[in-house]
Design a protein around this motif. Structure first.
Motif, PDB file in Angstrom:
ATOM      1  N   HIS A   1     -24.964  12.957 -14.122  1.00  0.00           N
ATOM      2  CA  HIS A   1     -25.110  14.110 -14.682  1.00  0.00           C
ATOM      3  C   HIS A   1     -26.458  14.363 -15.307  1.00  0.00           C
ATOM      4  O   HIS A   1     -26.574  13.864 -16.325  1.00  0.00           O
ATOM      5  CB  HIS A   1     -23.943  14.572 -15.334  1.00  0.00           C
ATOM      6  CG  HIS A   1     -23.770  16.168 -15.658  1.00  0.00           C
ATOM      7  ND1 HIS A   1     -22.820  16.828 -15.125  1.00  0.00           N
ATOM      8  CD2 HIS A   1     -24.579  17.027 -16.456  1.00  0.00           C
ATOM      9  CE1 HIS A   1     -22.987  18.129 -15.664  1.00  0.00           C
ATOM     10  NE2 HIS A   1     -23.888  18.049 -16.215  1.00  0.00           N
TER      11      HIS A   1
ATOM     12  N   HIS B   1     -30.260  16.785 -15.805  1.00  0.00           N
ATOM     13  CA  HIS B   1     -30.862  18.036 -15.648  1.00  0.00           C
ATOM     14  C   HIS B   1     -32.278  17.864 -15.420  1.00  0.00           C
ATOM     15  O   HIS B   1     -33.132  18.583 -16.170  1.00  0.00           O
ATOM     16  CB  HIS B   1     -30.491  19.255 -16.472  1.00  0.00           C
ATOM     17  CG  HIS B   1     -28.928  19.472 -16.716  1.00  0.00           C
ATOM     18  ND1 HIS B   1     -28.434  20.664 -15.819  1.00  0.00           N
ATOM     19  CD2 HIS B   1     -27.986  19.220 -17.155  1.00  0.00           C
ATOM     20  CE1 HIS B   1     -27.229  20.727 -16.149  1.00  0.00           C
ATOM     21  NE2 HIS B   1     -26.781  19.965 -17.016  1.00  0.00           N
TER      22      HIS B   1
ATOM     23  N   VAL C   1     -26.958  25.207 -12.309  1.00  0.00           N
ATOM     24  CA  VAL C   1     -26.766  25.935 -13.530  1.00  0.00           C
ATOM     25  C   VAL C   1     -26.452  27.371 -12.987  1.00  0.00           C
ATOM     26  O   VAL C   1     -25.498  27.773 -13.179  1.00  0.00           O
ATOM     27  CB  VAL C   1     -27.546  25.733 -14.662  1.00  0.00           C
ATOM     28  CG1 VAL C   1     -27.320  26.903 -15.810  1.00  0.00           C
ATOM     29  CG2 VAL C   1     -27.646  24.551 -15.544  1.00  0.00           C
TER      30      VAL C   1
ATOM     31  N   HIS D   1     -22.730  27.645 -13.658  1.00  0.00           N
ATOM     32  CA  HIS D   1     -22.338  27.213 -14.693  1.00  0.00           C
ATOM     33  C   HIS D   1     -21.457  28.067 -15.530  1.00  0.00           C
ATOM     34  O   HIS D   1     -21.715  29.434 -15.800  1.00  0.00           O
ATOM     35  CB  HIS D   1     -23.565  26.642 -15.522  1.00  0.00           C
ATOM     36  CG  HIS D   1     -23.325  25.968 -16.815  1.00  0.00           C
ATOM     37  ND1 HIS D   1     -22.702  26.383 -17.954  1.00  0.00           N
ATOM     38  CD2 HIS D   1     -23.469  24.632 -17.209  1.00  0.00           C
ATOM     39  CE1 HIS D   1     -22.676  25.491 -19.131  1.00  0.00           C
ATOM     40  NE2 HIS D   1     -23.133  24.444 -18.586  1.00  0.00           N
TER      41      HIS D   1
ATOM     42  N   GLU E   1     -22.245  22.514 -12.183  1.00  0.00           N
ATOM     43  CA  GLU E   1     -21.131  22.384 -12.902  1.00  0.00           C
ATOM     44  C   GLU E   1     -20.336  23.488 -13.181  1.00  0.00           C
ATOM     45  O   GLU E   1     -21.223  24.545 -13.138  1.00  0.00           O
ATOM     46  CB  GLU E   1     -21.641  21.639 -14.153  1.00  0.00           C
ATOM     47  CG  GLU E   1     -22.819  22.251 -14.958  1.00  0.00           C
ATOM     48  CD  GLU E   1     -22.873  21.593 -16.163  1.00  0.00           C
ATOM     49  OE1 GLU E   1     -24.269  21.134 -16.322  1.00  0.00           O
ATOM     50  OE2 GLU E   1     -22.292  21.473 -17.115  1.00  0.00           O
TER      51      GLU E   1
ATOM     52  N   ASP F   1     -16.179  27.285 -20.998  1.00  0.00           N
ATOM     53  CA  ASP F   1     -16.940  27.116 -22.101  1.00  0.00           C
ATOM     54  C   ASP F   1     -16.676  28.136 -23.100  1.00  0.00           C
ATOM     55  O   ASP F   1     -16.952  29.165 -23.081  1.00  0.00           O
ATOM     56  CB  ASP F   1     -18.395  27.033 -22.021  1.00  0.00           C
ATOM     57  CG  ASP F   1     -18.995  26.448 -23.223  1.00  0.00           C
ATOM     58  OD1 ASP F   1     -18.831  26.962 -24.428  1.00  0.00           O
ATOM     59  OD2 ASP F   1     -19.819  25.588 -23.118  1.00  0.00           O
TER      60      ASP F   1
ATOM     61  N   HIS G   1     -17.391  21.502 -16.209  1.00  0.00           N
ATOM     62  CA  HIS G   1     -17.899  21.507 -17.781  1.00  0.00           C
ATOM     63  C   HIS G   1     -16.966  22.087 -18.412  1.00  0.00           C
ATOM     64  O   HIS G   1     -16.315  23.238 -18.074  1.00  0.00           O
ATOM     65  CB  HIS G   1     -19.069  22.405 -17.702  1.00  0.00           C
ATOM     66  CG  HIS G   1     -19.457  22.885 -19.026  1.00  0.00           C
ATOM     67  ND1 HIS G   1     -20.845  22.512 -19.755  1.00  0.00           N
ATOM     68  CD2 HIS G   1     -19.177  23.749 -20.111  1.00  0.00           C
ATOM     69  CE1 HIS G   1     -20.918  22.920 -20.955  1.00  0.00           C
ATOM     70  NE2 HIS G   1     -19.854  23.840 -21.175  1.00  0.00           N
TER      71      HIS G   1
ATOM     72  N   ASP H   1     -26.243  13.792 -19.033  1.00  0.00           N
ATOM     73  CA  ASP H   1     -26.382  15.308 -19.435  1.00  0.00           C
ATOM     74  C   ASP H   1     -27.940  15.614 -20.034  1.00  0.00           C
ATOM     75  O   ASP H   1     -28.000  16.472 -20.754  1.00  0.00           O
ATOM     76  CB  ASP H   1     -25.581  15.850 -20.282  1.00  0.00           C
ATOM     77  CG  ASP H   1     -25.369  17.458 -20.040  1.00  0.00           C
ATOM     78  OD1 ASP H   1     -25.716  17.997 -19.303  1.00  0.00           O
ATOM     79  OD2 ASP H   1     -24.796  17.714 -21.172  1.00  0.00           O
TER      80      ASP H   1
END
Ligand SMILES: [Zn+2]
Length: 255
Positions: free
Chosen positions: A7, A9, A39, A65, A94, A98, A130, A204
């Motif tokens: 994972h 970015h 994302v 995301h 992902e 959240d 996520h 991440d």
């Protein structure tokens, strides 16, 4: 020895020279496989560029995301799907929920998560989840889809032992990142009760840098500090950590 960052970015780095430096530092640390979670529609294009530049090392995912879920989420998911139609992707991610950043969008986050799980199942791919301050909400959605086809990674897992076992029972691996190196995380204690067979490594990056870089921009080469922490927790050498966690990543992503 081959380590896998499941994972990262890293594609946010737009300066080619800086990017080359990051890639070189990964290779120096035996980190030869980088999986790229998406994302939104804009970042999907950045992932393409990186995969084209480093096809043997970088592997794409596609997804929206949870923090990018807006009222028009269906349109954006369709755009992402269309974008990757002719490309090889290895997971839907992902995706998830959240509630740390925004509780007001829970309803549409839940719907977008469900639609993307259905997408993953239709194309027989794993999902990369996520989940932030939303364990119950995430499990509630997942349990509606629980069967042999539901599988993937709980990215940036920081939960307790019950949550870890629940995720594993549903067919998920735990993505372990920089948080495991933080003194008060308690994640080392949770992991001491979980077999390495359920663990994959991740940075991440550029977020959540491990000690000794905590608070600074993260990069994939720092995966080595997470792997080293696991050698202490599991009392095995680095080669063993690399062997098992990379084998796990191959089982998940099919490459
Ligand atoms: Zn991420």
């Amino acid at each position: 020895m081959i380590l896998t960052d499941t994972h990262t970015h890293i594609y946010y780095e737009q300066d080619e020279l800086n990017l080359l430096g990051m890639i070189t530092r990964c290779v120096d640390q035996n980190i030869h496989r980088l999986f790229l979670p998406n994302v939104d529609i804009a970042s999907q294009g950045m992932i393409d560029k990186l995969v084209q530049a480093y096809p043997a090392m970088c592997f794409a995912m596609a997804g929206l995301h949870p923090c990018s879920v807006k009222e028009n989420y269906e349109l954006e998911i369709d755009q992402i799907k269309a974008h990757v139609q002719t490309q090889k992707i290895y997971a839907i991610g992902e995706i998830g929920i959240d509630l740390y950043w925004d509780k007001s969008t829970l309803t549409i986050q839940r719907e977008a998560f469900a639609r993307q799980i259905e997408w993953a199942k239709a194309v027989n791919l794993p999902i990369v989840i996520h989940c932030r301050e939303a364990f119950d909400e995430v499990f509630e959605v997942l349990e509606g889809y629980a069967d042999a086809g539901l599988r993937g990674i709980f990215h940036c897992f920081t939960g307790n032992i019950e949550q870890a076992n629940r995720a594993i029972e549903l067919g998920f691996y735990l993505g372990i990142g920089g948080v495991v190196t933080y003194k008060k995380s308690g994640l080392d204690q949770v992991l001491s009760e979980i077999s390495l067979d359920h663990i994959v490594l991740e940075t991440d990056s550029p977020y959540l840098a491990p000690v000794p870089f905590r608070g600074k921009p993260n990069e994939s080469s720092y995966l080595i500090h997470i792997a080293n922490k696991l050698t202490e927790i599991y009392q095995v050498d680095l080669a063993k950590i690399a062997e098992i966690t990379t084998a796990n990543s191959k089982l998940i992503f099919g490459i």
